[in-house]
Write a protein that holds these residues in place. Structure first.
Motif, mmCIF file in Angstrom:
data_model
loop_
_atom_site.group_PDB
_atom_site.id
_atom_site.type_symbol
_atom_site.label_atom_id
_atom_site.label_comp_id
_atom_site.label_asym_id
_atom_site.label_seq_id
_atom_site.Cartn_x
_atom_site.Cartn_y
_atom_site.Cartn_z
ATOM 1 N N ILE A 235 7.564 -1.971 -14.728
ATOM 2 C CA ILE A 235 7.737 -2.885 -13.594
ATOM 3 C C ILE A 235 6.601 -2.751 -12.578
ATOM 4 N N PRO A 236 6.305 -1.556 -12.061
ATOM 5 C CA PRO A 236 5.183 -1.441 -11.124
ATOM 6 C C PRO A 236 3.836 -1.671 -11.790
ATOM 7 N N MET A 237 3.775 -1.507 -13.126
ATOM 8 C CA MET A 237 2.513 -1.715 -13.827
ATOM 9 C C MET A 237 2.124 -3.184 -13.910
ATOM 10 N N LEU A 238 3.036 -4.067 -13.508
ATOM 11 C CA LEU A 238 2.711 -5.491 -13.509
ATOM 12 C C LEU A 238 1.850 -5.885 -12.315
ATOM 13 N N VAL A 239 1.930 -5.135 -11.216
ATOM 14 C CA VAL A 239 1.246 -5.520 -9.979
ATOM 15 C C VAL A 239 0.321 -4.413 -9.460
ATOM 16 N N LEU A 240 0.830 -3.200 -9.393
ATOM 17 C CA LEU A 240 0.109 -2.125 -8.712
ATOM 18 C C LEU A 240 -1.246 -1.758 -9.321
ATOM 19 N N PRO A 241 -1.472 -1.900 -10.657
ATOM 20 C CA PRO A 241 -2.795 -1.554 -11.173
ATOM 21 C C PRO A 241 -3.939 -2.303 -10.490
ATOM 22 N N LEU A 242 -3.704 -3.560 -10.114
ATOM 23 C CA LEU A 242 -4.767 -4.331 -9.457
ATOM 24 C C LEU A 242 -5.153 -3.691 -8.129
ATOM 25 N N PHE A 243 -4.168 -3.197 -7.387
ATOM 26 C CA PHE A 243 -4.450 -2.497 -6.132
ATOM 27 C C PHE A 243 -5.071 -1.133 -6.413
ATOM 28 N N GLY A 244 -4.603 -0.471 -7.488
ATOM 29 C CA GLY A 244 -5.203 0.793 -7.874
ATOM 30 C C GLY A 244 -6.667 0.631 -8.250
ATOM 31 N N GLY A 245 -7.005 -0.496 -8.880
ATOM 32 C CA GLY A 245 -8.402 -0.755 -9.236
ATOM 33 C C GLY A 245 -9.279 -0.951 -8.024
ATOM 34 N N VAL A 246 -8.758 -1.660 -7.018
ATOM 35 C CA VAL A 246 -9.516 -1.845 -5.774
ATOM 36 C C VAL A 246 -9.735 -0.496 -5.094
ATOM 37 N N LEU A 247 -8.690 0.326 -5.035
ATOM 38 C CA LEU A 247 -8.835 1.650 -4.427
ATOM 39 C C LEU A 247 -9.872 2.485 -5.178
ATOM 40 N N SER B 164 -18.845 -3.433 -18.517
ATOM 41 C CA SER B 164 -18.505 -3.690 -17.112
ATOM 42 C C SER B 164 -19.535 -3.077 -16.179
ATOM 43 N N GLU B 165 -19.851 -3.788 -15.101
ATOM 44 C CA GLU B 165 -20.718 -3.237 -14.065
ATOM 45 C C GLU B 165 -19.975 -2.143 -13.297
ATOM 46 N N GLU B 166 -20.736 -1.149 -12.804
ATOM 47 C CA GLU B 166 -20.133 -0.006 -12.112
ATOM 48 C C GLU B 166 -19.255 -0.440 -10.939
ATOM 49 N N ARG B 167 -19.717 -1.413 -10.158
ATOM 50 C CA ARG B 167 -18.984 -1.796 -8.947
ATOM 51 C C ARG B 167 -17.686 -2.538 -9.249
ATOM 52 N N TYR B 168 -17.525 -2.998 -10.493
ATOM 53 C CA TYR B 168 -16.296 -3.686 -10.881
ATOM 54 C C TYR B 168 -15.432 -2.855 -11.834
ATOM 55 N N ARG B 169 -15.913 -1.680 -12.222
ATOM 56 C CA ARG B 169 -15.266 -0.956 -13.315
ATOM 57 C C ARG B 169 -13.818 -0.579 -12.995
ATOM 58 N N GLY B 170 -13.563 -0.130 -11.770
ATOM 59 C CA GLY B 170 -12.188 0.217 -11.410
ATOM 60 C C GLY B 170 -11.257 -0.966 -11.537
ATOM 61 N N ARG B 171 -11.706 -2.144 -11.072
ATOM 62 C CA ARG B 171 -10.864 -3.332 -11.134
ATOM 63 C C ARG B 171 -10.694 -3.836 -12.560
ATOM 64 N N VAL B 172 -11.756 -3.733 -13.375
ATOM 65 C CA VAL B 172 -11.629 -4.129 -14.781
ATOM 66 C C VAL B 172 -10.621 -3.233 -15.490
ATOM 67 N N MET B 173 -10.690 -1.919 -15.235
ATOM 68 C CA MET B 173 -9.742 -1.011 -15.872
ATOM 69 C C MET B 173 -8.330 -1.213 -15.349
ATOM 70 N N SER B 174 -8.209 -1.686 -14.113
ATOM 71 C CA SER B 174 -6.871 -1.971 -13.592
ATOM 72 C C SER B 174 -6.248 -3.149 -14.338
ATOM 73 N N ILE B 175 -7.076 -4.128 -14.725
ATOM 74 C CA ILE B 175 -6.571 -5.249 -15.515
ATOM 75 C C ILE B 175 -6.157 -4.757 -16.900
ATOM 76 N N PHE B 176 -6.943 -3.830 -17.449
ATOM 77 C CA PHE B 176 -6.577 -3.212 -18.726
ATOM 78 C C PHE B 176 -5.223 -2.509 -18.620
ATOM 79 N N MET B 177 -4.979 -1.849 -17.477
ATOM 80 C CA MET B 177 -3.721 -1.135 -17.281
ATOM 81 C C MET B 177 -2.525 -2.083 -17.196
ATOM 82 N N LEU B 178 -2.764 -3.356 -16.861
ATOM 83 C CA LEU B 178 -1.663 -4.325 -16.823
ATOM 84 C C LEU B 178 -1.001 -4.468 -18.190
ATOM 85 N N ASN B 179 -1.737 -4.111 -19.256
ATOM 86 C CA ASN B 179 -1.149 -4.176 -20.590
ATOM 87 C C ASN B 179 0.158 -3.408 -20.663
ATOM 88 N N PHE B 180 0.179 -2.240 -20.010
ATOM 89 C CA PHE B 180 1.365 -1.400 -20.083
ATOM 90 C C PHE B 180 2.502 -1.985 -19.242
#
Length: 412
Positions: A59-71, A348-364
């Motif tokens: 349930i939290p993996m549907l939304v929170l990864p995007l914020f985790g990627g920004v952080l 992925s570019e370094e400055r976007y890598r956290g956010r790209v991986m957060s989208i990957f985490m949405l899979n879960f």
């Protein structure tokens, strides 16, 4: 293939301690996966409730990864990792107290599952984005493969330990050990010198005059636009989603097979997960030694192997055959997961890598698309039918990528 370079990235001091932290934390998570699932089914004998509790983490993996990627793209990644690991320890110790005081109910496990999902959603983008900073792009494939090997090793050993502890000493002692292991991951992370901070990009983080929430949403929007502009990354993310939804539910529905199909106990479930870990460990070591060659074809071959293994489990209701099928299932899962993650991070570019991986985490977070319906189907028609349907769909999706997505198939 050069096996002499299999463990090359572990020569990096910081990555070595990050790797030790993964080993401890994932041991705890594997033990919790087995114990939580078996405890729920032991108390309620319901495939639907088993699916619901496991879905809780999603349930939290549907939304929170995007914020985790920004952080992860904004602040100290090491601190994010530590906060998540401390939260994991507190969750485990809380469940331990509830079991020991005989106050545990299935909804307590649902709440702990949701909290654990939130912890992973906020922590994992930072953990994954930190790896290229520690080892560089040249060793990224090797480092991610060894990271997967560590996770696979825990799948090999931790479930057996958890099954034995559960069977002979009860679930409370399993959760006590889970909490101790989570604290061990915190200790290992303390020795990492690199804090994971990156230079903020003027466009990605120019949020002057905006509120904090607007700034976060703006960064999330830029990350999504970046992914849409990168076709290969987009296709890999879609494939990661499809294979997660179709291949992973079996792990969560395994208690149904152990109890209803094989008529066995928790020790038998531990063996299944351990043998799966053995296959995954072999696949991870192969990828670590293989290097950057023909990875797209290996990725798709691993996906085919996973689908055929699940089909075998669904068709043959014999425990020892299931044990044998766990080896190629683990091998296929590890090779697919490692290569998809490596290719995404490399592109992925370094400055976007956290956010790209957060989208990957949405899979879960989207895993309920497979877990919850599979749980309902298992209640209506049995676990074999549910897993058989998912296996056929996985084979069909992989065939589509092989024939129509040359960029993935020909990736090096």
């Amino acid at each position: 293939m050069n096996f002499s370079r299999t463990f090359e990235s572990l020569r990096s001091r910081d990555f070595f301690f990050l790797w030790l932290g993964v080993l401890a934390l994932m041991s705890a998570m594997q033990m919790q996966m087995l114990s939580r699932g078996y405890l729920v089914y032991d108390m309620e004998s319901s495939g639907s409730l088993l699916g619901l509790v496991n879905v809780g983490a999603s349930i939290p993996m549907l939304v929170l990864p995007l914020f985790g990627g920004v952080l992860a793209d904004r602040i100290n990644r090491k601190r994010i990792i530590q906060a998540g690991q401390i939260a994991a320890a507190l969750i485990a110790f809380s469940v331990f107290v509830l079991i020991r005081t005989e106050r545990i109910e299935w909804f307590h496990l649902l709440v702990s599952s949701i909290m654990q999902g939130a912890m992973f959603a906020l922590m994992m983008p930072a953990r994954q984005a930190l790896i290229p900073q520690l080892v560089g792009k040249g060793l990224l494939s090797n480092a991610l493969a060894l990271n997967t090997a560590a996770m696979s090793a825990t799948t090999l050993a931790a479930p057996s330990v958890a099954g034995l502890l559960y069977g002979y000493f009860g679930p409370s002692n399993v959760y006590l050990l889970i909490g101790i292991l989570s604290l061990g991951s915190c200790i290992a992370t303390l020795f990492i010198r690199h804090n994971g901070e990156i230079e903020p990009d003027s466009k990605s983080h120019n949020v002057e005059g905006k509120g904090a929430i607007n700034g976060l949403l703006s960064d999330i929007s830029e990350g999504l636009k970046y992914v849409r502009s990168q076709r290969l990354i987009m296709v890999l993310l879609i494939m990661a989603l499809a294979t997660t939804v179709l291949a992973q539910p079996f792990r969560f529905l395994m208690p149904i097979f152990v109890v209803d199909v094989y008529n066995l106990g928790p020790e038998s479930m531990g063996l299944l997960m351990s043998v799966m870990g053995l296959g995954a460990l072999a696949g991870s070591i192969y990828i670590a030694a293989h290097g950057n060659k023909s990875r797209g074809r290996i990725l798709l071959a691993g996906s085919f192997v996973s689908g055929l293994s699940l089909l075998g489990v669904a068709v043959v209701p014999i425990y020892m055959w299931a044990v044998l099928f766990m080896v190629p299932l683990g091998l296929g899962d590890a090779s697919r997961r490692t290569i998809i993650m490596t290719l995404i991070m490399e592109k992925s570019e370094e400055r976007y890598r956290g956010r790209v991986m957060s989208i990957f985490m949405l899979n879960f977070g989207l895993m309920p698309l497979g877990v919850l319906p599979a749980g309902v189907i298992s209640d209506l028609f049995g676990g074999q039918m549910a897993i058989g349907i998912l296996a056929v769909l996985l084979i069909m999706v992989t065939s589509w990528v092989w024939f129509y997505q040359d960029g993935v198939r020909n990736s090096q």
